[in-house]
Scaffold this motif. Structure first.
Motif, PDB file in Angstrom:
ATOM      1  N   GLY A   1      -2.525   7.900   0.835  1.00 29.14           N
ATOM      2  CA  GLY A   1      -1.797   8.955   1.531  1.00 29.14           C
ATOM      3  C   GLY A   1      -2.576   9.472   2.726  1.00 29.14           C
ATOM      4  N   GLY A   2      -3.927   9.408   2.651  1.00 28.83           N
ATOM      5  CA  GLY A   2      -4.740   9.751   3.808  1.00 28.83           C
ATOM      6  C   GLY A   2      -4.570   8.745   4.926  1.00 28.83           C
TER       7      GLY A   2
ATOM      8  N   LEU B   1      -3.061   9.518   8.674  1.00 29.72           N
ATOM      9  CA  LEU B   1      -3.710   9.120   9.921  1.00 29.72           C
ATOM     10  C   LEU B   1      -2.815   8.203  10.755  1.00 29.72           C
ATOM     11  N   LEU B   2      -2.036   7.344  10.101  1.00 23.38           N
ATOM     12  CA  LEU B   2      -1.076   6.520  10.845  1.00 23.38           C
ATOM     13  C   LEU B   2      -0.051   7.410  11.557  1.00 23.38           C
TER      14      LEU B   2
ATOM     15  N   GLY C   1      -9.302   9.235   2.894  1.00 21.54           N
ATOM     16  CA  GLY C   1      -8.354   8.258   3.423  1.00 21.54           C
ATOM     17  C   GLY C   1      -9.024   7.090   4.129  1.00 21.54           C
ATOM     18  N   ILE C   2      -8.245   6.029   4.337  1.00 21.65           N
ATOM     19  CA  ILE C   2      -8.674   4.835   5.058  1.00 21.65           C
ATOM     20  C   ILE C   2      -8.391   5.055   6.547  1.00 21.65           C
TER      21      ILE C   2
ATOM     22  N   VAL D   1     -12.571   4.049  -1.600  1.00 17.25           N
ATOM     23  CA  VAL D   1     -12.510   4.102  -0.136  1.00 17.25           C
ATOM     24  C   VAL D   1     -13.890   4.523   0.351  1.00 17.25           C
ATOM     25  N   PRO D   2     -14.618   3.643   1.019  1.00 15.48           N
ATOM     26  CA  PRO D   2     -15.986   3.977   1.428  1.00 15.48           C
ATOM     27  C   PRO D   2     -16.047   5.253   2.259  1.00 15.48           C
ATOM     28  N   TYR D   3     -17.110   6.024   2.040  1.00 17.54           N
ATOM     29  CA  TYR D   3     -17.367   7.260   2.785  1.00 17.54           C
ATOM     30  C   TYR D   3     -17.357   7.006   4.288  1.00 17.54           C
ATOM     31  N   SER D   4     -17.780   5.821   4.690  1.00 17.45           N
ATOM     32  CA  SER D   4     -17.852   5.470   6.111  1.00 17.45           C
ATOM     33  C   SER D   4     -16.488   5.486   6.784  1.00 17.45           C
ATOM     34  N   GLU D   5     -15.401   5.348   6.018  1.00 16.39           N
ATOM     35  CA  GLU D   5     -14.061   5.376   6.613  1.00 16.39           C
ATOM     36  C   GLU D   5     -13.785   6.723   7.284  1.00 16.39           C
TER      37      GLU D   5
END
Length: 572
Positions: free
Chosen positions: A434-435, A439-440, A457-458, A517-521
């Motif tokens: 949903g994140g 963002l989309l 989110g991604i 979902v990696p923190y880096s996203e």
């Protein structure tokens, strides 16, 4: 606004005549015990980390605990003398299988966090590990079979599993000749094997299967998913909880005739967990939009139901309803809405994670707090959600990703045309998938929204697939498309590629131990926006994973979201 306790994972001990469950009452998820006769409850664990799961053995309890939500479950044994360590190897994810009391041996599956391989193991109660076989993808233990054999399943994509039998003496694998499908809730009794599966028509129903021959027959024919399937101690009946348009409906099933009888017990909301008690006694965890989690006892003989454990703080009544709308291609999309009678409605659309998940009318503290603060909360189950059959579940796969985004845009139009929302006061938010959807929406159609919140989110599907655990990469590629085949499409649509197009305030939340979902996203999205001079707020929690479990962090995030929407959704 009050703190509400969440109850999870009911299990009944017939030996002790006691009910076990996980509760957040202490501010963390810990194991508790309740005596239905005396009404006494007792906190059994006071661990520094959250209890994720537990299993009642004959002489002890096995407890799964992870580190700050990183999902690498480690196992401990609790008996009358305290809690001891069974498995403590933090580089591995551990998945419980079964405990053999005679041999004092556990069957487990483990996966190293940097590997795609999954090991089927025997673990002695003193901690020694013997690897039986290594698989090149996710496998799940189901049950022991006669002749030192194990029934296993292997993930073949993000939805389906294939069943197989492992012979421990011969170290041989044999495929079970059944279709690849969703399977769960296996029950064995004498020569019968019952389970839930959607191999007939895409809906989870009770099936009787023969794992040796591959024969199967469907015993129920609901056009909704059965989510809980609990068999009585004498194996004559079962209780089914059917997910009907998001709400739980209970049925009693005669296992000899396969006939079902609807139980008029729950008026609305969701049944989260079920357990048979003594005789015709049933325990369940229930919540609804304005009913916080509670543990109930229901008599199957008299039809009476009572709350035995509940929240001290009571929720106010919420005006809400379930509805639907037609999307751009005439697909019917369901949603539920927390209504408000205030003029100049401030509306927040929330998109659930997954995407193979479902928003349901259960008690959600954030939704409730937003509504109490005067916000209208609208929660759709856009295409790709589970609970509505196989074709709906697969309607957003790969290059159809933006069709799901269009569902949210059409929901906005539906609300405005129906006089339910003002176009200048509609914000969007979402968690996990949903994140990504949030963002989309604010990169592809920023002009439609007043503000947005992204939680774990991604931000870019390519980098997500590159950095998510190796075994998840192949499974998620079935949903999003692979880098090799769909890389150009992923690059084009991903929010990070279009971050400069965001023209509304954005708030981002993430956590350092997120295993999905990696923190880096979130970091890369926030850094790109700050580099562009855009407004973005960022909160990162040091002691959480993908799902937040510490009450102080949940309260902190919710209060920040409330303040953010209060500020951004005022009239321009």
């Amino acid at each position: 606004m009050g703190t509400f306790t969440k109850y999870m994972n009911l299990k009944y001990s017939r030996k002790e005549k006691a009910l076990y469950f996980i509760s957040s009452e202490s501010g963390m998820h810990q194991l508790w015990k309740y005596n239905p006769t005396t009404g006494r409850k007792m906190q059994l664990t006071r661990l520094e980390q959250n209890v994720k799961n537990y299993w009642l053995e004959d002489e002890h309890i096995t407890i799964a605990v992870d580190y700050h939500g990183n999902e690498r479950n480690q196992f401990h044994m609790m008996d009358g003398e305290g809690i001891g360590t069974l498995i403590e190897d933090p580089d591995y994810f551990h998945h419980y299988g079964e405990y053999d009391d005679d041999q004092n041996i556990y069957t487990m599956v483990r996966n190293h966090h940097e590997s795609s391989n999954f090991d089927l193991c025997l673990v002695h109660a003193k901690g020694s590990v013997r690897v039986l076989r290594t698989f090149d993808g996710p496998v799940h233990f189901i049950s022991e079979l006669p002749g030192d054999r194990l029934l296993l399943s292997k993930d073949v994509n993000n939805i389906d599993e294939a069943l197989m039998i492992y012979d421990m003496d011969k170290d041989q694998m044999e495929d079970v000749p059944l279709p690849e499908a969703r399977f769960s809730a296996f029950k064995f009794h004498e020569d019968r094997c019952l389970c839930l599966s959607d191999m007939h028509d895409g809906y989870m129903n009770v099936h009787e299967i023969n794992v040796e021959e591959g024969s199967h027959r469907r015993l129920t024919a609901f056009e909704w998913d059965i989510e809980h399937f609990k068999v009585s101690a004498d194996k004559t009946e079962a209780i089914l909880s059917c997910n009907e348009n998001g709400q739980s409906v209970l049925y009693r099933m005669d296992l000899e005739t396969s006939s079902t009888e609807k139980l008029g017990v729950i008026g609305d909301g969701v049944v989260h967990s079920l357990a048979y008690g003594e005789g015709h006694e049933l325990f369940l965890i229930h919540s609804s939009v304005d009913q916080p989690h509670r543990i109930c006892r229901h008599s199957l003989e008299t039809g009476e139901m009572e709350t035995v454990l509940g929240n001290t703080d009571q929720a106010s009544e919420v005006s809400w309803r379930i509805s639907s709308y037609r999307s751009f291609d005439d697909l019917k999309v369901p949603y539920f809405i927390y209504e408000t009678d205030q003029e100049g409605k401030k509306t927040v659309i929330h998109i659930h994670g997954g995407p193979e998940s479902q928003a349901r009318p259960e008690f959600n503290v954030l939704y409730y707090q937003l509504n109490r603060a005067g916000f209208q909360v609208v929660v759709p189950n856009i295409r790709g959600s589970k609970g509505y059959g196989r074709s709906y579940l697969e309607a957003d796969d790969k290059e159809k990703r933006l069709d799901a985004m269009k569902d949210v845009i059409e929901l906005r139009r539906h609300l405005m045309e129906g006089g339910m929302a003002e176009g200048s006061r509609i914000s969007v938010m979402g968690r996990s998938y949903g994140g990504l959807m949030t963002l989309l929406l604010v990169t592809h159609h920023s002009e439609l929204w007043t503000s947005a919140v992204d939680i774990v989110g991604i931000s870019h599907l390519r980098t997500f697939l590159e950095h998510t655990p190796p075994w998840r990469r192949a499974l998620r590629a079935a949903e999003y498309g692979s880098i090799e085949e769909s890389g150009a499409f992923l690059d084009d649509i991903s929010p990070l590629s279009r971050s400069k197009d965001i023209s509304v305030p954005l708030m981002v939340f993430h956590s350092h131990h997120d295993a999905r979902v990696p923190y880096s996203e979130s970091v890369q999205m926030v850094e790109a926006m700050k580099g562009n001079g855009q407004y973005v707020g960022f909160t990162a929690y040091e002691n959480e994973g993908h799902t937040y479990m510490h009450q102080e962090n949940i309260d902190d995030m919710n209060s920040k979201i409330l303040e953010f929407f209060n500020r951004t959704l005022q009239h321009p």
